[in-house]
Design a protein around this motif. Structure first.
Motif, PDB file in Angstrom:
ATOM      1  N   GLY A 177       7.590  58.578 -42.951  1.00  0.00           N
ATOM      2  CA  GLY A 177       7.056  59.685 -42.165  1.00  0.00           C
ATOM      3  C   GLY A 177       8.066  60.803 -42.099  1.00  0.00           C
ATOM      4  O   GLY A 177       9.248  60.608 -42.384  1.00  0.00           O
ATOM      5  N   LEU A 178       7.595  61.973 -41.697  1.00  0.00           N
ATOM      6  CA  LEU A 178       8.461  63.147 -41.607  1.00  0.00           C
ATOM      7  C   LEU A 178       8.582  63.648 -40.176  1.00  0.00           C
ATOM      8  O   LEU A 178       9.649  64.071 -39.745  1.00  0.00           O
ATOM      9  N   PHE A 179       7.486  63.572 -39.422  1.00  0.00           N
ATOM     10  CA  PHE A 179       7.413  64.220 -38.117  1.00  0.00           C
ATOM     11  C   PHE A 179       7.707  63.261 -36.973  1.00  0.00           C
ATOM     12  O   PHE A 179       7.558  62.037 -37.096  1.00  0.00           O
ATOM     13  N   ASP A 180       8.089  63.856 -35.844  1.00  0.00           N
ATOM     14  CA  ASP A 180       8.411  63.059 -34.657  1.00  0.00           C
ATOM     15  C   ASP A 180       7.245  62.206 -34.183  1.00  0.00           C
ATOM     16  O   ASP A 180       7.451  61.151 -33.588  1.00  0.00           O
ATOM     17  N   ASP A 181       6.004  62.654 -34.448  1.00  0.00           N
ATOM     18  CA  ASP A 181       4.851  61.867 -34.003  1.00  0.00           C
ATOM     19  C   ASP A 181       4.444  60.812 -35.024  1.00  0.00           C
ATOM     20  O   ASP A 181       3.470  60.084 -34.817  1.00  0.00           O
ATOM     21  N   GLN A 182       5.206  60.690 -36.119  1.00  0.00           N
ATOM     22  CA  GLN A 182       4.960  59.648 -37.110  1.00  0.00           C
ATOM     23  C   GLN A 182       6.042  58.581 -37.092  1.00  0.00           C
ATOM     24  O   GLN A 182       5.915  57.564 -37.774  1.00  0.00           O
TER      25      GLN A 182
END
Length: 408
Positions: A177-182
């Motif tokens: 994942g890349l994003f904080d929510d992933q």
């Protein structure tokens, strides 16, 4: 993460994961790897923001061409920070895109030429300057000494993305994942502490100034895009607040006990100290064997904890080498707002261990907690009782303080 990922309007992540490098800056272990985040804006003009380590250039150029195809070129390469893990691809980028203009401030251009020779086309930008790509307009803000003199950030006025390079970064590769929510941010928290305390911590006053400067610009952050670690789109305030707390040296109500012991006798004193800390009501107690714990982890723990207790035996007329090395490393970090206690042991060289630890603890950046304990060969019951007393006293000091001190 190994393919481009769209992060906003006409904006892409084109970075790479590094799971092969053992030591970051040839110093800091990377058990969980690290990411080199680079970004591309595919507008009327194409701009790449920061690069990757040169080892990964073939994959990097593949990512770029996946987005722009063969009919377009990269018009600008914006260099927020010259350190070669970000600028190492500049030479090869200029070969692939010979008309590309390299964008940076005056020190950026100077340092790039020192590393890579003449830069054929460059654009020098100053604080507050803008670059028009078409539908996207970028503003530059200089944040010197976070953590090199030329460091700057780039802000996209259209999307609210802040491209912050090493500011707001973390160790740890991006696990799918890349994003904080992933991602599980708790799994990155320790590596963010370790990254900040070892790489950036010495420059905390400059970090505070940079944070104030970003706030003064009146920008509204929709996304924080650092050059290492997760991209923060769900809650960009999370990483900004985290860095602010670390920069102002806000500590947790916790104690770190670091000991050096050859045959276990001095270790017994460290255990007594830990017992006293618990008896004093402290719930967060970390005990580390300096011979087995990597230095960057000790620095991370010291940065987080409000109290530090050093327990060292004598060795060759001085203190145990691992304790000496740890103290020397901490001296360069400009730490403050913490409590310290020291304990030592010797067999024939009284004061050999205690003297250097006392000198270290007597620096104005520490508040000393007693009693000091010096053990002859093997701790007696009285020595162990004193160790527990030191732990209880340290717990009291930690729990009665608020743990924050701005350095600005």
């Amino acid at each position: 993460m190994n393919r481009p990922a769209k992060i906003s309007d006409k904006t892409w992540w084109i970075g790479v994961n590094d799971r092969t490098t053992d030591l970051f800056e040839a110093l800091w272990p990377l058990p969980n790897g690290i990411s080199y985040n680079s970004y591309l804006l595919d507008d009327d003009k194409v701009a790449v923001i920061d690069g990757v380590k040169s080892d990964f250039y073939p994959h990097y150029i593949e990512n770029i061409k996946r987005i722009i195809g063969s009919g377009k070129t990269v018009d600008y390469m914006i260099v927020n920070h010259v350190e070669p893990d970000h600028s190492g691809a500049v030479e090869m980028m200029l070969q692939a895109f010979p008309d590309m203009t390299v964008v940076g401030n005056s020190k950026t251009i100077q340092y790039l030429s020192q590393f890579y020779g003449d830069i054929p086309k460059s654009l020098e930008v100053k604080d507050g300057d803008t670059l028009d790509l078409g539908s996207h307009k970028l503003t530059f803000a200089l944040i010197p000494m976070v953590h090199w003199p030329e460091t700057m950030v780039t802000y996209d006025n259209n999307t609210g993305c802040l491209f912050s390079c090493d500011a707001f970064g973390s160790f740890g590769a991006l696990d799918g994942g890349l994003f904080d929510d992933q991602l599980d941010l708790e799994s990155y928290r320790g590596e963010t502490y370790r990254y900040f305390s070892n790489i950036v911590g010495k420059y905390s006053t400059f970090v505070e100034k940079a944070l104030a400067k970003i706030q003064d610009l009146g920008i509204e952050l929709t996304m924080v895009c650092p050059s290492h670690g997760p991209v923060y789109r769900k809650n960009p305030a999370y990483i900004v607040d985290f860095y602010r707390d670390m920069a102002c040296q806000r500590t947790d109500p916790a104690a770190l006990v670091v000991y050096g012991s050859m045959y276990g006798n001095t270790a017994r004193l460290a255990e007594a100290v830990a017992k006293g800390l618990r008896e004093g009501g402290l719930l967060d107690v970390v005990v580390r064997n300096s011979s087995k714990t990597e230095t960057s982890e000790l620095v991370r723990d010291a940065w987080r904890c409000r109290g530090l207790i050093l327990v060292g035996c004598s060795y060759n007329g001085g203190v145990f080498p691992k304790i000496a090395h740890f103290m020397g490393t901490l001296e360069g970090k400009k730490m403050a707002n913490r409590f310290i206690g020291v304990c030592g042991s010797y067999t024939w060289s009284k004061g050999a261990a205690m003297k250097p630890m006392r000198v270290f603890a007597d620096q104005p950046c520490w508040t000393k907690v007693g009693p000091e304990i010096e053990v002859l060969s093997r701790p007696s019951e009285s020595d162990l009782d004193q160790g527990s007393e030191l732990g209880r006293n340290m717990a009291h000091m930690i729990l009665s303080s608020n743990g924050c001190s701005s350095q600005s």
